[in-house]
Design a protein around this motif. Structure first.
Motif, mmCIF file in Angstrom:
data_model
loop_
_atom_site.group_PDB
_atom_site.id
_atom_site.type_symbol
_atom_site.label_atom_id
_atom_site.label_comp_id
_atom_site.label_asym_id
_atom_site.label_seq_id
_atom_site.Cartn_x
_atom_site.Cartn_y
_atom_site.Cartn_z
ATOM 1 N N GLY A 128 -33.021 3.541 38.215
ATOM 2 C CA GLY A 128 -34.118 3.610 37.375
ATOM 3 C C GLY A 128 -33.947 2.387 36.371
ATOM 4 O O GLY A 128 -32.965 1.857 36.108
ATOM 5 N N GLU A 177 -32.584 4.738 28.496
ATOM 6 C CA GLU A 177 -33.661 4.087 29.335
ATOM 7 C C GLU A 177 -34.554 3.554 28.303
ATOM 8 O O GLU A 177 -35.081 4.168 27.288
ATOM 9 N N THR A 230 -32.013 -2.628 35.084
ATOM 10 C CA THR A 230 -32.058 -1.258 35.666
ATOM 11 C C THR A 230 -30.392 -1.007 36.120
ATOM 12 O O THR A 230 -29.632 -1.721 36.030
#
Length: 250
Positions: free
Chosen positions: A46, A124, A70
């Motif tokens: 991710g 993230e 990622t």
């Protein structure tokens, strides 16, 4: 590995270009990632924010530079001769009403099995036009606290205390949560584990412990992340100083 704990009145995050990589490095990274996933199929490629630098302005403001990549990129650390930027992360100190703090042991399905740490995790990057700023970091910290311990705390109730700067370039932003009764922490964690297990998932923490001093970390079975002891010590020293400066009768 050394750790520096930095106090900052203001924190600013600046996005910069992704780290450059040769074709040979990319191929080696992909091979290392595939090998890691074969060992642990729960790994997910991710989005991830990695640290590009830390600058201290004369005003006292800390400026963290970061890049989008990622999780696959972290496999570059397994490639001999390659240098990979480290991830940007958040951590949360969850105290109890009786002065202890919560630590958790990472489960076997995580990237650091058996390691004791505070609730938290890698950042993230946001999607669309949403900025990566302090508000976003605080929201991420609240999510990590809930996902790992079952404790739901509004993001606005988290207070930034420190910026963690490791000698390998990794940067963490550390928050303090409001105190809660110890029994509530155990109950919320037990409910979370039961729910995750019923769904066929491994919880991120396979157990938690409440500790009252840095010395108690030595009694925990297994290693702990390098910044855990300095953060616990800082928290305990801050509590002692606050108590000494509190003029109210006890």
């Amino acid at each position: 590995m050394s750790v520096e704990l930095l106090e900052a009145g203001r924190l600013r995050l600046v996005e910069v270009a992704a780290p450059p990589m040769s074709a040979e490095q990319r191929a080696a990274m992909n091979r290392a990632w595939d090998e890691a996933v074969e060992v642990n199929p729960s790994f997910f490629d991710g989005p991830l924010a990695v640290c590009a630098g830390l600058d201290r302005e004369p005003s006292g403001e800390l400026v963290v530079s970061w890049s989008r990549t990622t999780y696959r990129y972290l496999a570059l650390r397994r490639v001999p001769g390659a240098t990979a930027r480290r991830s940007l992360f958040v951590s949360v100190m969850q105290p109890t009403d009786d002065g202890r703090v919560l630590v958790g042991r990472m489960s076997s399905s995580t990237a650091a099995p058996g390691h004791w740490q505070l609730p938290g995790g890698s950042i993230e990057p946001p999607t669309g036009r949403t900025p990566l700023d302090e508000a976003a970091l605080r929201r991420h910290a609240a999510v990590e606290l809930a996902e790992e311990t079952g404790i739901d705390t509004p993001a606005e109730d988290l207070t930034r205390r420190l910026v963690i700067h490791r000698s390998d370039g990794q940067i963490g932003v550390h928050y303090l949560a409001p105190s809660r009764p110890a029994s509530q922490l155990h109950e919320r964690f037990a409910a979370l584990v039961a729910e995750e297990t019923a769904q066929g998932h491994d919880p991120e923490f396979d157990r938690i412990a409440l500790i009252g001093s840095p010395a108690e970390l030595a009694d925990l079975a297994g290693p702990h992340v390098v910044y855990l002891e300095p953060l616990v010590r800082y928290h305990m020293d801050s509590r002692l100083l606050d108590g000494l400066q509190d003029p109210r009768p006890r």
